[in-house]
Enzyme design. Structure first.
Site, mmCIF file in Angstrom:
data_model
loop_
_atom_site.group_PDB
_atom_site.id
_atom_site.type_symbol
_atom_site.label_atom_id
_atom_site.label_comp_id
_atom_site.label_asym_id
_atom_site.label_seq_id
_atom_site.Cartn_x
_atom_site.Cartn_y
_atom_site.Cartn_z
ATOM 1 N N SER A 149 1.069 -1.453 -0.516
ATOM 2 C CA SER A 149 -0.151 0.081 0.240
ATOM 3 C C SER A 149 1.127 1.406 -0.310
ATOM 4 O O SER A 149 1.096 2.232 0.657
ATOM 5 C CB SER A 149 -0.794 -0.148 1.180
ATOM 6 O OG SER A 149 -1.674 -1.247 0.969
ATOM 7 N N ARG A 164 6.869 6.915 -4.500
ATOM 8 C CA ARG A 164 7.823 6.985 -3.513
ATOM 9 C C ARG A 164 7.425 6.957 -2.345
ATOM 10 O O ARG A 164 6.120 5.742 -2.378
ATOM 11 C CB ARG A 164 7.811 8.459 -3.186
ATOM 12 C CG ARG A 164 5.914 8.875 -3.064
ATOM 13 C CD ARG A 164 5.893 10.671 -3.248
ATOM 14 N NE ARG A 164 5.931 10.206 -4.747
ATOM 15 C CZ ARG A 164 4.616 10.798 -5.624
ATOM 16 N NH1 ARG A 164 3.942 10.405 -4.964
ATOM 17 N NH2 ARG A 164 4.755 10.495 -6.621
ATOM 18 N N ASP A 202 -4.219 -1.523 -0.722
ATOM 19 C CA ASP A 202 -5.776 -1.627 0.048
ATOM 20 C C ASP A 202 -6.955 -0.940 -0.314
ATOM 21 O O ASP A 202 -8.001 -1.922 0.130
ATOM 22 C CB ASP A 202 -4.643 -1.232 1.591
ATOM 23 C CG ASP A 202 -4.435 0.324 1.498
ATOM 24 O OD1 ASP A 202 -4.282 0.903 0.894
ATOM 25 O OD2 ASP A 202 -3.951 0.747 2.647
HETATM 26 C C1 GLC Z 1 -0.731 5.943 1.756
HETATM 27 C C2 GLC Z 1 -0.088 5.164 0.981
HETATM 28 C C3 GLC Z 1 -1.759 5.214 -0.431
HETATM 29 C C4 GLC Z 1 -2.336 4.172 0.745
HETATM 30 C C5 GLC Z 1 -2.862 4.414 2.283
HETATM 31 C C6 GLC Z 1 -3.244 4.139 3.001
HETATM 32 O O1 GLC Z 1 -1.348 6.511 1.251
HETATM 33 O O2 GLC Z 1 0.499 5.539 -0.463
HETATM 34 O O3 GLC Z 1 -1.400 3.491 -1.075
HETATM 35 O O4 GLC Z 1 -3.296 2.687 0.613
HETATM 36 O O5 GLC Z 1 -1.376 5.163 2.693
HETATM 37 O O6 GLC Z 1 -3.057 2.579 3.302
#
Ligand code: GLC
Length: 482
Positions: A149, A164, A202
């Site tokens: 995520s 990133r 996620d």
């Molecule tokens: C951050 C991550 C994203 C994820 C979110 C919730 O924003 O970059 O990919 O979905 O956290 O976990």
């Protein structure tokens, strides 16, 4: 003890509160402005030139029907834990069984060495397989959905080029690279019998898992350590995929990565505290929206305000007390704020206890009331800003009425969060008054199904099925799908 109210607070504190209220309150007009700008930015992210919000196509190309079956592994590399699940999608419509193990994600790993991260993950997977499947050398490769995520470019569903790190992770040598071969190399070194069927976010997992049981689901959101959303777009509305010549009505789940909204600081009403948090973070200038909303930052915003009130202002809070514990960055997480907002006592005795236990500070009653008000301001701002994103996606897609599946500690645990988001959505979208208070809102945000477990398994199942049906779009390693 006499019950205090803010009206009894000393003048200096009152003026501090007033000032903070001005900084943190977002009125309806501002919400609307933010949400309109959000809609434009969503569109930009899908364009060939791109924008600030990544709007990553995920190669999840359908909702589940509820009739998916099979057994899959799901791996969730979350911010706090590493979770391995065996998910069985059962014959019964929308049914599933799940066995799971959680492993602590050591704090050092988050800012450590890439190799160690992958080795640790491979070890946890191996341990799980040996416990639940037996001798790993005798097993066929098991299909796995990997919930990773973080923002990742996916030219294929079995690829993820990390754009990133977010959520405080800072591991050298991963940004700009496809994480799948790194992960697979660690698995190969240990002989872990796994074939990766899908790398997922996620939010996409949440969208799909919730869509498995509720056909009205249109958006998957995470309000947890980070904050983000995914929804289903039509390929015809994704100019940056036009070169693929996919039929315009083909669905494609988009992981918005909306935490990056307004990195250029055009509309978000940033306070001096938000500016410091950004500056001191491992990725200054990134995740502007997320840093005002997500669980990782709420406690830190609060801590910054407290330290400022002690050091720089006329308020003189905690006079004569040692605040050295409060000076430690990121020492308070969002559960600290949740507990304060939940304090049921008029004299805020639980808040006092929390401050004494955790920070070795004993606030007086007016200070306790200031503390409670600050938590309300931070929590309310987070909820109202979150609504701007949900409203923007809904408007972009023309959804007058739908369900939004949400997960994450802030959504599930932060008091009043749901009601505050719902109230802000109503303001932004100008919903008429309800005739019956029990009536659902047109756009209702509901607790989601387990996205990074069941959702990851479902996406693995959907991908295997679509390869079987001959749709090879976005598949890098077809050999893993036979
Ligand atoms: C951050 C991550 C994203 C994820 C979110 C919730 O924003 O970059 O990919 O979905 O956290 O976990």
């Amino acid at each position: 003890m006499a019950v205090g109210s803010l009206a009894d607070a000393p003048k200096d504190l009152l003026s501090e509160i007033k000032h903070l209220e001005e900084l943190f309150t977002i009125d309806t007009a501002k919400l609307k402005e933010i949400s309109s700008h959000f809609e434009i930015e969503l569109e930009k992210g899908l364009s060939v030139e791109g924008g600030t919000i990544p709007m990553n196509p995920t190669w999840v190309m359908s909702y589940p029907t509820g009739h998916e079956t099979g057994t899959y592994l799901a791996l969730d590399m979350g911010g706090t834990n590493l979770r391995v699940c065996q998910v069985t999608l059962t014959e019964q419509k929308s049914g599933f069984d799940i066995i799971q193990s959680k492993y602590r994600m050591p704090e050092e790993l988050k800012t450590g060495d890439a190799e160690e991260l992958w080795e640790y993950i491979a070890d946890c997977l191996m341990q799980f397989i040996e416990t639940y499947y037996g001798d790993s050398t005798k097993l066929d490769k098991i299909p796995l959905g990997f919930t990773f995520s973080y923002p990742a470019t996916q030219n294929y569903i079995d690829e993820g080029i990390l754009q990133r790190w977010t959520k405080g992770f800072d591991i050298a040598g991963v940004e700009g690279h496809n994480v799948v071969p790194m992960f697979q190399a660690a698995l190969a070194r240990r002989g872990v019998p796994i074939k990766l069927s899908a790398l997922i976010n996620d939010t996409t997992g949440t969208l799909v898992a919730s869509g498995y049981t509720d056909p009205k689901m249109r958006i998957g959101c995470i309000f947890g350590t980070g904050c983000n959303a995914a929804y289903m777009e039509d390929c015809g509305s994704i100019p940056k995929l036009a070169y693929m010549n996919l039929p315009p009505d083909t669905p494609m789940a988009i992981n918005c990565e909306w935490g990056a909204f307004d990195n250029e600081h055009k509309v978000l009403p940033m306070t001096p505290y938000d500016i410091i948090i950004d500056k001191d973070s491992p990725r200054p200038g990134q995740q502007a929206f997320e840093k005002m909303i997500a669980g990782l930052y709420l406690g830190e915003i609060f801590r910054q305000i407290m330290v400022d009130l002690y050091d720089n202002n006329e308020a003189h809070i905690f006079a004569g007390q040692d605040i050295s514990k409060l000076r430690k960055p990121y020492s308070l997480d969002s559960s600290f704020l949740s507990a304060i907002e939940e304090d049921p006592f008029e004299n805020l005795s639980e808040t006092l206890g929390l401050f004494q236990d955790k920070l070795n500070i004993s606030p007086n009653l007016p200070e306790l009331e200031l503390i409670r008000r600050i938590c309300e301001l931070i929590g309310t701002r987070a909820a109202r800003l979150s609504a701007c994103g949900v409203a923007a996606i809904s408007r972009k897609k023309g959804y007058q009425s739908c369900h939004v599946g949400a997960d994450g500690t802030v959504f599930n645990k932060y008091p009043h969060f749901k009601a505050r988001v719902a109230a802000a959505l109503c303001e932004i979208l100008d919903w008429p008054d309800k005739t019956d208070p029990k009536e659902e809102d047109p756009i209702e945000i509901l607790a989601a199904e387990d996205g990074s477990g069941v959702g990851a398994a479902l996406i693995a199942a959907l991908t295997l099925q679509r390869v079987k049906d001959g749709n090879m779009h976005g598949i890098l390693h077809p050999e893993n799908f036979s």
